[in-house]
Motif scaffolding. Structure first.
Motif, PDB file in Angstrom:
ATOM      1  N   VAL A 250      49.105  42.649  33.186  1.00 52.22           N
ATOM      2  CA  VAL A 250      48.732  41.254  33.427  1.00 52.22           C
ATOM      3  C   VAL A 250      49.411  40.720  34.688  1.00 52.22           C
ATOM      4  CG1 VAL A 250      48.901  38.909  32.504  1.00 52.22           C
ATOM      5  CG2 VAL A 250      48.229  40.794  31.007  1.00 52.22           C
ATOM      6  N   VAL A 251      50.689  41.038  34.858  1.00 54.45           N
ATOM      7  CA  VAL A 251      51.407  40.576  36.052  1.00 54.45           C
ATOM      8  C   VAL A 251      50.799  41.181  37.314  1.00 54.45           C
ATOM      9  CG1 VAL A 251      53.606  40.740  37.277  1.00 54.45           C
ATOM     10  CG2 VAL A 251      53.567  40.045  34.883  1.00 54.45           C
ATOM     11  N   SER A 252      50.409  42.436  37.252  1.00 60.13           N
ATOM     12  CA  SER A 252      49.773  43.069  38.409  1.00 60.13           C
ATOM     13  C   SER A 252      48.470  42.361  38.768  1.00 60.13           C
ATOM     14  CB  SER A 252      49.508  44.546  38.119  1.00 60.13           C
ATOM     15  OG  SER A 252      48.754  45.142  39.156  1.00 60.13           O
ATOM     16  N   ASP A 253      47.641  42.101  37.770  1.00 59.49           N
ATOM     17  CA  ASP A 253      46.377  41.398  38.024  1.00 59.49           C
ATOM     18  C   ASP A 253      46.623  39.990  38.541  1.00 59.49           C
ATOM     19  OD1 ASP A 253      44.983  43.597  37.235  1.00 59.49           O
ATOM     20  OD2 ASP A 253      44.462  42.837  35.248  1.00 59.49           O
ATOM     21  N   THR A 254      47.615  39.310  37.963  1.00 56.56           N
ATOM     22  CA  THR A 254      47.904  37.940  38.388  1.00 56.56           C
ATOM     23  C   THR A 254      48.432  37.904  39.813  1.00 56.56           C
ATOM     24  OG1 THR A 254      48.420  37.356  36.088  1.00 56.56           O
ATOM     25  CG2 THR A 254      49.197  35.856  37.819  1.00 56.56           C
ATOM     26  N   GLY A 255      49.318  38.837  40.159  1.00 57.23           N
ATOM     27  CA  GLY A 255      49.848  38.895  41.518  1.00 57.23           C
ATOM     28  C   GLY A 255      48.757  39.178  42.532  1.00 57.23           C
ATOM     29  N   ALA A 256      47.854  40.107  42.195  1.00 57.73           N
ATOM     30  CA  ALA A 256      46.755  40.412  43.106  1.00 57.73           C
ATOM     31  C   ALA A 256      45.840  39.205  43.281  1.00 57.73           C
ATOM     32  CB  ALA A 256      45.960  41.606  42.570  1.00 57.73           C
ATOM     33  N   TYR A 257      45.568  38.512  42.195  1.00 59.58           N
ATOM     34  CA  TYR A 257      44.675  37.354  42.265  1.00 59.58           C
ATOM     35  C   TYR A 257      45.304  36.212  43.060  1.00 59.58           C
ATOM     36  CZ  TYR A 257      41.875  33.409  40.637  1.00 59.58           C
ATOM     37  OH  TYR A 257      41.101  32.289  40.581  1.00 59.58           O
ATOM     38  N   ALA A 258      46.568  35.899  42.768  1.00 57.76           N
ATOM     39  CA  ALA A 258      47.219  34.756  43.411  1.00 57.76           C
ATOM     40  C   ALA A 258      47.430  35.001  44.903  1.00 57.76           C
ATOM     41  CB  ALA A 258      48.562  34.475  42.727  1.00 57.76           C
ATOM     42  N   VAL A 259      47.964  36.159  45.259  1.00 56.75           N
ATOM     43  CA  VAL A 259      48.231  36.454  46.673  1.00 56.75           C
ATOM     44  C   VAL A 259      46.926  36.643  47.436  1.00 56.75           C
ATOM     45  CG1 VAL A 259      49.329  38.080  48.247  1.00 56.75           C
ATOM     46  CG2 VAL A 259      50.486  37.429  46.141  1.00 56.75           C
ATOM     47  N   GLY A 260      45.973  37.336  46.836  1.00 58.94           N
ATOM     48  CA  GLY A 260      44.699  37.538  47.510  1.00 58.94           C
ATOM     49  C   GLY A 260      43.941  36.248  47.728  1.00 58.94           C
ATOM     50  N   TRP A 261      43.992  35.336  46.764  1.00 54.26           N
ATOM     51  CA  TRP A 261      43.285  34.063  46.900  1.00 54.26           C
ATOM     52  C   TRP A 261      43.919  33.195  47.976  1.00 54.26           C
ATOM     53  CZ3 TRP A 261      45.045  28.998  45.505  1.00 54.26           C
ATOM     54  CH2 TRP A 261      44.060  28.016  45.576  1.00 54.26           C
ATOM     55  N   ARG A 262      45.237  33.267  48.099  1.00 53.04           N
ATOM     56  CA  ARG A 262      45.943  32.406  49.044  1.00 53.04           C
ATOM     57  C   ARG A 262      46.036  33.021  50.440  1.00 53.04           C
ATOM     58  NH1 ARG A 262      47.321  29.659  52.277  1.00 53.04           N
ATOM     59  NH2 ARG A 262      48.904  28.005  52.356  1.00 53.04           N
ATOM     60  N   PHE A 263      46.295  34.317  50.518  1.00 54.20           N
ATOM     61  CA  PHE A 263      46.550  34.936  51.827  1.00 54.20           C
ATOM     62  C   PHE A 263      45.555  36.033  52.180  1.00 54.20           C
ATOM     63  CE2 PHE A 263      50.685  33.594  50.060  1.00 54.20           C
ATOM     64  CZ  PHE A 263      51.075  32.689  51.039  1.00 54.20           C
ATOM     65  N   GLY A 264      44.623  36.339  51.314  1.00 56.62           N
ATOM     66  CA  GLY A 264      43.735  37.472  51.543  1.00 56.62           C
ATOM     67  C   GLY A 264      42.855  37.313  52.769  1.00 56.62           C
ATOM     68  N   ARG A 265      42.900  38.263  53.676  1.00 51.94           N
ATOM     69  CA  ARG A 265      42.082  38.257  54.881  1.00 51.94           C
ATOM     70  C   ARG A 265      41.346  39.586  55.088  1.00 51.94           C
ATOM     71  NH1 ARG A 265      43.337  33.884  54.090  1.00 51.94           N
ATOM     72  NH2 ARG A 265      44.152  32.261  55.496  1.00 51.94           N
ATOM     73  N   HIS A 266      41.956  40.686  54.681  1.00 52.65           N
ATOM     74  CA  HIS A 266      41.401  42.008  54.953  1.00 52.65           C
ATOM     75  C   HIS A 266      40.869  42.606  53.644  1.00 52.65           C
ATOM     76  CE1 HIS A 266      44.494  41.224  58.034  1.00 52.65           C
ATOM     77  NE2 HIS A 266      43.641  41.819  58.859  1.00 52.65           N
ATOM     78  N   LYS A 267      39.592  42.965  53.648  1.00 53.67           N
ATOM     79  CA  LYS A 267      38.948  43.501  52.456  1.00 53.67           C
ATOM     80  C   LYS A 267      39.530  44.870  52.095  1.00 53.67           C
ATOM     81  CE  LYS A 267      36.134  40.004  52.161  1.00 53.67           C
ATOM     82  NZ  LYS A 267      36.292  39.025  51.076  1.00 53.67           N
ATOM     83  N   LEU A 268      39.704  45.070  50.794  1.00 48.94           N
ATOM     84  CA  LEU A 268      40.223  46.340  50.314  1.00 48.94           C
ATOM     85  C   LEU A 268      39.097  47.361  50.147  1.00 48.94           C
ATOM     86  CD1 LEU A 268      42.582  48.038  49.191  1.00 48.94           C
ATOM     87  CD2 LEU A 268      42.080  47.062  46.937  1.00 48.94           C
ATOM     88  N   ALA A 269      38.046  46.992  49.451  1.00 46.80           N
ATOM     89  CA  ALA A 269      36.886  47.871  49.236  1.00 46.80           C
ATOM     90  C   ALA A 269      35.645  46.995  49.204  1.00 46.80           C
ATOM     91  CB  ALA A 269      37.045  48.667  47.945  1.00 46.80           C
ATOM     92  N   PRO A 270      35.161  46.546  50.367  1.00 46.61           N
ATOM     93  CA  PRO A 270      34.075  45.551  50.388  1.00 46.61           C
ATOM     94  C   PRO A 270      32.788  46.019  49.742  1.00 46.61           C
ATOM     95  CG  PRO A 270      34.489  46.450  52.591  1.00 46.61           C
ATOM     96  CD  PRO A 270      35.606  46.923  51.715  1.00 46.61           C
ATOM     97  N   ARG A 271      32.497  47.306  49.783  1.00 46.80           N
ATOM     98  CA  ARG A 271      31.251  47.789  49.185  1.00 46.80           C
ATOM     99  C   ARG A 271      31.333  47.849  47.667  1.00 46.80           C
ATOM    100  NH1 ARG A 271      29.541  53.197  52.218  1.00 46.80           N
ATOM    101  NH2 ARG A 271      31.708  53.711  51.707  1.00 46.80           N
ATOM    102  N   ILE A 272      32.537  47.877  47.109  1.00 44.27           N
ATOM    103  CA  ILE A 272      32.696  47.951  45.661  1.00 44.27           C
ATOM    104  C   ILE A 272      33.007  46.584  45.076  1.00 44.27           C
ATOM    105  CG2 ILE A 272      33.986  49.015  43.781  1.00 44.27           C
ATOM    106  CD1 ILE A 272      34.573  51.360  45.632  1.00 44.27           C
ATOM    107  N   SER A 273      34.032  45.933  45.627  1.00 46.14           N
ATOM    108  CA  SER A 273      34.466  44.626  45.126  1.00 46.14           C
ATOM    109  C   SER A 273      34.849  43.762  46.321  1.00 46.14           C
ATOM    110  CB  SER A 273      35.650  44.789  44.163  1.00 46.14           C
ATOM    111  OG  SER A 273      36.033  43.551  43.626  1.00 46.14           O
ATOM    112  N   PRO A 274      33.926  42.948  46.832  1.00 45.02           N
ATOM    113  CA  PRO A 274      34.195  42.174  48.057  1.00 45.02           C
ATOM    114  C   PRO A 274      35.337  41.183  47.917  1.00 45.02           C
ATOM    115  CG  PRO A 274      31.842  42.210  47.552  1.00 45.02           C
ATOM    116  CD  PRO A 274      32.547  42.778  46.364  1.00 45.02           C
ATOM    117  N   GLY A 275      35.680  40.783  46.704  1.00 44.66           N
ATOM    118  CA  GLY A 275      36.726  39.787  46.524  1.00 44.66           C
ATOM    119  C   GLY A 275      38.138  40.333  46.626  1.00 44.66           C
TER     120      GLY A 275
END
Length: 373
Positions: A250-275
């Motif tokens: 849960v902490v891993s998912d929450t950290g990815a969501y919070a940091v990605g939503w606030r600072f996310g600029r570079h796509k990790l796997a745009p063809r699979i999961s653009p978010g």
């Protein structure tokens, strides 16, 4: 065309046949006219060669406008029509700056938090009061997850994986993993696969191969991976191990969501999961490693903080891969969520996507670090 364009002096009159040259007003008439008709004929006015305006496709229309109306009852086109043919460039008008777009979380956070808290209470209460109740919770989640997966496969791809043997075998797999460990889980898996093959024989052979293949995939993907949670529970500090597993995921998912939503600029796997972003992955790793160090130091008997760092790193990697794996399945099926059972989350499978592949990773590392307990 004007005669002077060829270098000859301008002539009055008209042209006769090609072998006679120009004929004057009083000369003999050509073969096509008699003298009387020739004397009544007036020369055509010479129209000056003025290039037409309006582009190549408007040459004829431009010449007609410059030479005036061809007939007396013809009126010139209205001025607004002419303006529409050659509109004057409008001055650049300043456009208002677009209003800044506020970032959206992409889901109902209130509902998501409420459902998450409710699930957490059920899990913690069942986990620390009676272990068998928690095993039942896992079995129910497995059955619902199998129902969602097989339903979406049938709706979107026409694949009819047998649900009845999968549900019965999946629940038996979880119980066997808790009672008999890895050996019991493998035996239950084998019987579930055999039941899927036999059950599908009661229907026409068309599509048999794809149906049983999907059934075997579903049996491994959902209930077999879930048996590692039940096997974690068999240790003396089993509830703490399961709690560590749940917290880190849960902490891993929450950290990815919070940091990605606030600072996310570079796509990790745009063809699979653009978010998903690389910044979000970094957040998942940092959050999970910090939580892992705390859990191993204070929850797991005999655990060390540096082991928690490695455990958190492994959880962040497996949870991200699990999330991407289910995103790949959903993209192939052309759906956003596996279900609608959990408001703000989607379906049960949308919550199990990162938990299922993480369970064997945590089980194995805990066995290596502190033993079976």
């Amino acid at each position: 065309m004007n005669d002077s364009s060829w270098g000859a002096p301008p002539q009055t009159g008209y042209w006769g046949p090609a072998d006679e040259g120009p004929v004057g007003r009083t000369g003999p008439a050509g073969p096509a006219y008699d003298a009387h008709d020739a004397q009544q004929t007036r020369p055509m006015p010479i129209v000056p060669d003025v290039p037409a305006q309006g582009g190549d496709q408007d040459d004829d229309r431009g010449a007609a406008r410059l030479s005036g109306p061809l007939f007396r009852d013809q009126t010139p086109p209205p001025s607004h029509w002419a303006a529409s043919q050659n509109p004057e460039p409008m001055p650049d008008a300043p456009y208002p700056a677009p209003a800044p777009q506020k970032k959206s979380a992409g889901r109902d956070l209130g509902a998501a938090i409420g459902v998450g808290v409710g699930l957490g209470v059920v899990i913690v209460v069942s986990l620390f009061i009676v272990k068998a109740v928690f095993v039942g919770v896992v079995a129910v989640a497995v059955v619902v997850g199998l129902w969602e997966l097989t339903k979406r496969l049938e709706e979107r791809k026409g694949i009819k994986a047998p649900l009845v043997p999968l549900a019965l075998g999946g629940a038996a797999m979880v119980v066997a993993g808790y009672v008999r460990g890895a050996e019991g889980a493998w035996v239950a898996m084998a019987f579930t696969a055999l039941a899927v093959l036999v059950w599908r024989m009661t229907e026409p052979p068309a599509g048999y191969l794809k149906d049983v293949t999907a059934g075997l995939f579903a049996a491994f993907y959902v209930p077999f991976l879930a048996t590692f949670v039940a096997m974690m529970l068999t240790a003396d500090d089993g509830p703490k191990r399961v709690l560590t597993f749940l917290l880190l995921t849960v902490v891993s998912d929450t950290g990815a969501y919070a940091v990605g939503w606030r600072f996310g600029r570079h796509k990790l796997a745009p063809r699979i999961s653009p978010g998903k972003t690389r910044e979000g992955l970094v957040g998942a790793v940092v959050f999970a490693m910090g939580a892992g160090a705390l859990c191993m130091q204070y929850l797991i008997d005999g655990g060390l903080w540096w082991q928690g760092l490695l455990l958190g790193l492994a959880v962040a990697a497996s949870a991200t891969l699990g999330d991407l794996g289910e995103s790949m399945i959903k993209r192939d099926l052309g759906i956003k969520d596996m279900g609608t059972l959990l408001p703000g989350h989607g379906g049960i499978m949308d919550r199990l996507d990162s938990l299922l592949p993480t369970a064997p990773v945590v089980w194995l590392l805990l066995v290596l670090f502190v033993g079976n307990g």
